[in-house]
Design an enzyme around this catalytic site. Structure first.
Site, PDB file in Angstrom:
ATOM      1  N   LYS A   1       0.909  -0.350   6.091  1.00 22.38           N
ATOM      2  CA  LYS A   1       1.683   0.413   5.085  1.00 22.38           C
ATOM      3  C   LYS A   1       2.187   1.663   5.306  1.00 22.38           C
ATOM      4  O   LYS A   1       1.796   2.368   6.601  1.00 22.38           O
ATOM      5  CB  LYS A   1       0.610   0.470   4.016  1.00 22.38           C
ATOM      6  CG  LYS A   1      -0.649   1.354   4.193  1.00 22.38           C
ATOM      7  CD  LYS A   1      -1.693   1.402   3.082  1.00 22.38           C
ATOM      8  CE  LYS A   1      -2.317   0.259   2.748  1.00 22.38           C
ATOM      9  NZ  LYS A   1      -2.157  -0.830   1.687  1.00 22.38           N
TER      10      LYS A   1
ATOM     11  N   LYS B   1      -3.339   7.174   0.902  1.00 19.21           N
ATOM     12  CA  LYS B   1      -3.458   5.844   1.482  1.00 19.21           C
ATOM     13  C   LYS B   1      -4.934   5.850   2.291  1.00 19.21           C
ATOM     14  O   LYS B   1      -5.259   4.696   2.596  1.00 19.21           O
ATOM     15  CB  LYS B   1      -2.365   5.210   2.017  1.00 19.21           C
ATOM     16  CG  LYS B   1      -1.260   5.086   0.877  1.00 19.21           C
ATOM     17  CD  LYS B   1      -0.114   4.326   1.691  1.00 19.21           C
ATOM     18  CE  LYS B   1       1.083   4.244   0.618  1.00 19.21           C
ATOM     19  NZ  LYS B   1       1.159   2.986  -0.365  1.00 19.21           N
TER      20      LYS B   1
ATOM     21  N   LYS C   1      -0.157  -9.788  -0.024  1.00 20.65           N
ATOM     22  CA  LYS C   1       0.206 -10.647   0.896  1.00 20.65           C
ATOM     23  C   LYS C   1      -0.831 -10.978   1.695  1.00 20.65           C
ATOM     24  O   LYS C   1      -1.119 -12.204   2.107  1.00 20.65           O
ATOM     25  CB  LYS C   1       1.342  -9.801   1.753  1.00 20.65           C
ATOM     26  CG  LYS C   1       2.654  -9.351   1.090  1.00 20.65           C
ATOM     27  CD  LYS C   1       3.324  -8.312   1.828  1.00 20.65           C
ATOM     28  CE  LYS C   1       4.409  -8.006   0.826  1.00 20.65           C
ATOM     29  NZ  LYS C   1       4.773  -6.568   1.238  1.00 20.65           N
TER      30      LYS C   1
HETATM   31  C1  26Q Z   1      12.574  10.177  -4.830  1.00 20.00           C
HETATM   32  C2  26Q Z   1      13.629  11.287  -4.691  1.00 20.00           C
HETATM   33  C3  26Q Z   1      14.209  11.723  -3.633  1.00 20.00           C
HETATM   34  C4  26Q Z   1      13.936  11.125  -2.332  1.00 20.00           C
HETATM   35  C5  26Q Z   1      13.065   9.945  -2.434  1.00 20.00           C
HETATM   36  C6  26Q Z   1      12.298   9.633  -3.614  1.00 20.00           C
HETATM   37  C7  26Q Z   1      11.325   8.269  -3.383  1.00 20.00           C
HETATM   38  C8  26Q Z   1      11.737   7.279  -2.744  1.00 20.00           C
HETATM   39  C9  26Q Z   1      10.966   6.241  -2.670  1.00 20.00           C
HETATM   40  C10 26Q Z   1      10.352   8.284  -4.366  1.00 20.00           C
HETATM   41  C11 26Q Z   1       9.437   7.154  -4.183  1.00 20.00           C
HETATM   42  C12 26Q Z   1       9.599   6.317  -3.548  1.00 20.00           C
HETATM   43  C13 26Q Z   1       8.749   5.036  -3.243  1.00 20.00           C
HETATM   44  C14 26Q Z   1       7.734   4.675  -4.079  1.00 20.00           C
HETATM   45  C15 26Q Z   1       6.914   3.498  -3.957  1.00 20.00           C
HETATM   46  O1  26Q Z   1       7.343   2.703  -2.840  1.00 20.00           O
HETATM   47  N1  26Q Z   1       6.066   3.384  -4.652  1.00 20.00           N
HETATM   48  C16 26Q Z   1       5.274   2.142  -4.766  1.00 20.00           C
HETATM   49  O2  26Q Z   1       5.724   1.041  -5.257  1.00 20.00           O
HETATM   50  C17 26Q Z   1       5.019  -0.039  -5.250  1.00 20.00           C
HETATM   51  C18 26Q Z   1       5.661  -1.230  -6.098  1.00 20.00           C
HETATM   52  O3  26Q Z   1       5.699  -1.002  -7.526  1.00 20.00           O
HETATM   53  C19 26Q Z   1       3.499  -0.044  -5.721  1.00 20.00           C
HETATM   54  O4  26Q Z   1       2.963  -1.336  -5.446  1.00 20.00           O
HETATM   55  C20 26Q Z   1       3.158   1.041  -4.817  1.00 20.00           C
HETATM   56  O5  26Q Z   1       1.632   1.166  -5.169  1.00 20.00           O
HETATM   57  C21 26Q Z   1       3.672   2.433  -5.030  1.00 20.00           C
HETATM   58  O6  26Q Z   1       3.249   3.569  -4.338  1.00 20.00           O
END
Ligand code: 26Q
Length: 819
Positions: free
Chosen positions: A549, A555, A661
């Site tokens: 992950k 984590k 998974k």
């Molecule tokens: C935001 C603003 C600027 C740049 C990047 C971001 C950004 C990008 C990706 C903020 C967050 C993310 C990703 C978050 C993420 O993957 N969260 C996960 O989502 C999954 C699906 O719901 C959950 O299973 C996970 O627990 C959670 O961590």
């Protein structure tokens, strides 16, 4: 190299198609074609079939006037498409035979496709699973995202350190996409905005704004044995001008192309931060670019079909906002309805409120998006005006519902302290809001979003995440799929409830033996990969313990390594002790700017180097760090895992989907009561999952005070832990360099701001070690182990994303399946 094989007439036809593609597309005869050309030819034949289906399904959606879902997400972590598309077309056998007849193995050809790595992790992969389930369930939907020229960086480990290389996935073309230049739209950024009333009409004038063209590429997608074709629409930024000729003519060659590059930089690269936001201007431009292009397209489609009856929009379209990243779609819809279509604020607002739904994916405060108001005004002057007006109305409303409570108003405000709070735009505007697991939703409604929840509890839903069974078992574990189908038929691939029928086989020794053989074969495959890529010899009979992950402190990969160090110390002291051989496998990318996460990767690699080469412990422990973890590597490791590590600090992992998974493929979970682990426990029962550690409320209670005293107690009472902590600063795992890992030591014992061990690594360590021991002991009894493994697979039906999508549809979207 061609083999003579008996092909069916259908296969013969497919074979000629492929040979024809090689000839027409590349001007080559089969003998001279490279394997990559053969891959492209195969992909194009599959695409042709999908396109033909598309024409039919598109017509039906149009004729029926069906409501459509637009799933807006900055990430779609699709991975490879060839084998899943062929599987969904129900033609795996055909392609396999035809490729065989041409002298190729389907696996080798499929491997030549680059992963579409348009995402960081969970959130992006969820979007990809959702679009597969939507299509499989015949629900009309579009995924909308950016066509990043570079997806998530490629990770290369050099001397134990993560280094980043560009992901050049488009370099040799993308067989799946269809460019749609005729559907290009304009997006305006920056400049100044003037508003005016003239003859009773409202006018908005832009001065010096930059116009950027948004050109769509469509990737058609098929569902598993289903009728419709949906599409993923990828927007690419283009400059309206080739180059500035007046600059060129006056000899400023660089300046002449600069403007073009400034426009096109918008869709250049995916931001590699996961659960973290930094407020970069380019990211804000990306956000507006995607939503503006998408909303313009949605309205244009609506207008072509239904005219100007905008009140009907909510009956025909639902727009889903995947986390706050596409929030600007809300003011953008307002803008177009007000400025271009001439609606009043109240009419536009009524429509807007009925169209948008929002999913939250994290409660980590550093991931909640906020933008400096001045940047917002500079980049998006018109949107800033609208957001301010929304905030003014919100404040008026809050004064009525929560009178005289300025602290609360500030917390719920769209604009406060000169920052724009994206989640509050969604909470105020959306008709549906959901969390992604039971626990996560509980935290949203009782804690971070409690004030909004109280105003309108009916808007809030809990919808637990899921994964598509097509990719995460049927495609990546064909042998296990076959074994299951040989007992209960193959309906379970689409009707997840049927997987329960497997439960009685947990008591069937012969079945468990077969199950074991498949796991073992998958482990052998992974061992070969590791030999080739890491040059590490691992024993397929050892326990494969996997944590794969994104790398993040919450984590707790660090807790995992500390435990490995402790086991190693034990073995060194007592090499002849009873110890079941174990292989620890990690896969993780760290955000390039996240220094501590990168240091943890270095620690894992140093620990691996030392342990793997210490002959005293006789190969009883091996540690492997898999480079460049992504969808394709995930497919390989999930099927080979015995133990799945889901060990986040309770309350921090919104759901997790990796956990599902591994469970589906028969791994046993060691985990905390966090995210969807809670629901996994409910499904399998406590005998079949290994839960340890603090619960979310306990973590929360500890967050509220400084736990220095507790940390001191743990340090002085647990000598095993004390030893590994000392080893972080005595050079044991860093060739005598005592400073390299000091930051990790420091943060655990003293903290960054005076609170040590905020992620409770030390607090949960002992319980974690004991639980690991229970698992090792259990593995000695293969019969018991495989019984539990089969129970895990049999109980995984609930975690099909088909179930998740049905819930979204029943509760929120209300789409009708195409007949
Ligand atoms: C935001 C603003 C600027 C740049 C990047 C971001 C950004 C990008 C990706 C903020 C967050 C993310 C990703 C978050 C993420 O993957 N969260 C996960 O989502 C999954 C699906 O719901 C959950 O299973 C996970 O627990 C959670 O961590």
């Amino acid at each position: 190299m061609e083999k003579k094989l008996k092909l069916t007439p259908k296969e013969e036809a497919l074979r000629s198609e492929i040979i024809g593609k090689v000839s027409r597309h590349f001007g080559k005869v089969m003998e001279d074609a490279t394997p990559k050309m053969v891959y492209t030819a195969c992909a194009l034949t599959a695409r042709d079939q999908i396109m033909a289906k598309w024409a039919v399904s598109h017509k039906e959606v149009k004729e029926e006037g069906s409501k459509k879902l637009y799933y807006l997400s900055f990430e779609f972590l699709m991975g490879r498409l060839f084998t899943t598309n062929v599987l969904n077309l129900m033609q795996t056998e055909e392609y396999k035979n035809v490729l065989n007849s041409l002298g190729y193995r389907i696996e080798d050809i499929a491997e030549l496709e680059n992963d579409a790595g348009l995402g960081n992790g969970g959130l992006g992969r969820l979007a990809a699973c959702f679009i597969d389930s939507l299509t499989t369930l015949d629900l009309p939907a579009y995924g909308c995202t950016i066509r990043y020229e570079y997806g998530l960086f490629r990770q290369k480990i050099v001397d134990g350190y993560q280094t980043e290389l560009p992901d050049t996935w488009l370099e040799d073309g993308n067989a799946w996409e269809v460019p749609r230049p005729e559907e290009t739209v304009e997006v305006k950024i920056g400049g100044k905005v003037y508003t005016d009333w003239h003859d009773g009409r409202f006018y908005v004038r832009y001065e010096n704004a930059h116009t950027i063209l948004a050109m769509p590429y469509d990737v058609p997608l098929v569902g598993y044995n289903s009728k419709i074709v949906n599409k993923l629409r990828l927007w690419s930024a283009k400059s309206p001008n080739h180059m500035n000729m007046s600059e060129f003519n006056s000899g400023n060659y660089v300046r002449a192309v600069e403007e073009k590059q400034l426009a096109e930089v918008i869709s250049k690269v995916l931001y590699p931060e996961d659960n973290h936001t930094e407020g970069k201007e380019l990211r804000l431009k990306q956000q507006y670019f995607l939503v503006s292009a998408t909303i313009q397209w949605i309205l244009r489609e609506f207008e072509t079909r239904y005219g100007y009856d905008w009140k009907k929009l909510p009956e025909k379209a639902c727009i889903h906002i995947n986390d706050t990243h596409p929030t600007l779609a809300i003011p953008e819809l307002m803008r177009i309805l007000l400025d271009d279509k001439g609606l009043s604020w109240d009419d536009a607002w009524e429509i807007t409120q009925k169209v948008f739904a929002y999913t939250n994916h994290t409660i980590m405060s550093e991931a909640l998006e906020k933008w400096p108001l001045d940047m917002f005004e500079k980049v998006l002057p018109r949107i800033a005006m609208l957001v301010k007006e929304m905030n003014r109305r919100l404040m008026e409303y809050l004064e009525v519902v929560y009178p005289n409570d300025p602290a609360k108003h500030k917390y719920m405000a769209i604009i406060a302290d000169n920052k724009v709070y994206m989640a509050n735009i969604c909470l105020y505007s959306c008709f549906a809001i959901n969390g992604v697991s039971g626990l996560h939703t509980k935290i949203l409604t009782t804690d971070i979003f409690a004030d909004y929840y109280r105003l309108n509890p009916k808007k809030f839903y809990s919808i637990t995440n899921g994964i598509t069974f097509r990719r995460w078992i049927a495609n990546c574990n064909p042998k296990l799929t076959q074994l299951i189908s040989s007992k209960i038929g193959d309906k379970w691939i689409k009707n997840y409830d049927e997987l329960k029928k497997l439960l009685p086989y947990a008591k069937d020794k012969e079945f468990c033996e077969e199950f074991y053989k498949i796991k073992h074969a998958n482990k052998v495959c992974l061992a070969e990969y590791i030999k080739e890529h890491n040059n590490i010899e691992i024993n397929p009979d050892s326990i494969f313990d996997v944590q794969a992950k994104r790398l993040h402190e919450y984590k707790r990969q660090l807790m995992n390594v500390l435990h490995i160090m402790a086991e190693y110390n034990r073995l060194v002291e007592n090499p002849n002790m009873d110890f079941y051989p174990k292989t620890y496998i990690f896969g993780a990318k760290a955000a390039p700017g996240y220094a501590r996460a990168k240091l943890i990767i270095k620690l894992i690699n140093n620990v691996a180097e030392k342990i793997n080469n210490d002959t005293r412990i006789k190969d009883k422990i091996k540690v492997v760090f898999l480079e460049n973890y992504g969808v394709s590597i995930a497919e390989m490791v999930t099927v080979a895992a015995d133990i799945s590590e889901q060990i986040s600090t309770a309350g921090k992992e919104a759901s997790g989907t990796g956990n599902m998974k591994f469970m589906l493929n028969g791994a046993l979970t060691i985990g905390t009561l966090d995210g969807a682990n809670v629901e996994m426990l409910e499904q399998v029962g406590e005998d079949n999952i290994f839960i340890f550690g603090l619960k979310a409320e306990e973590v929360n209670a500890r967050f509220k005070y400084n736990n220095s005293e507790e940390v001191k107690d743990i340090y002085s009472s647990n000598s095993v832990l004390r030893q590994v902590l000392e080893q972080l600063i005595n050079g044991e795992f860093s060739d005598g360099n005592t400073q390299m890992f000091r930051d990790l030591y420091q943060t655990l014992l003293f903290g960054d701001y005076g609170t040590p061990d905020v992620y409770m690594v030390l607090r949960d360590f002992e319980d974690y070690c004991k639980t690991q021991e229970r698992l090792s002991k259990l593995y000695e009894n293969k019969e018991e182990w495989y019984k539990k493994a089969v129970i895990n697979t049999a109980c995984a039906g609930y975690f099909s994303s088909d179930r998740t999508i049905k819930e979204y549809n029943d509760k929120i979207w209300h789409l009708k399946a195409i007949k």
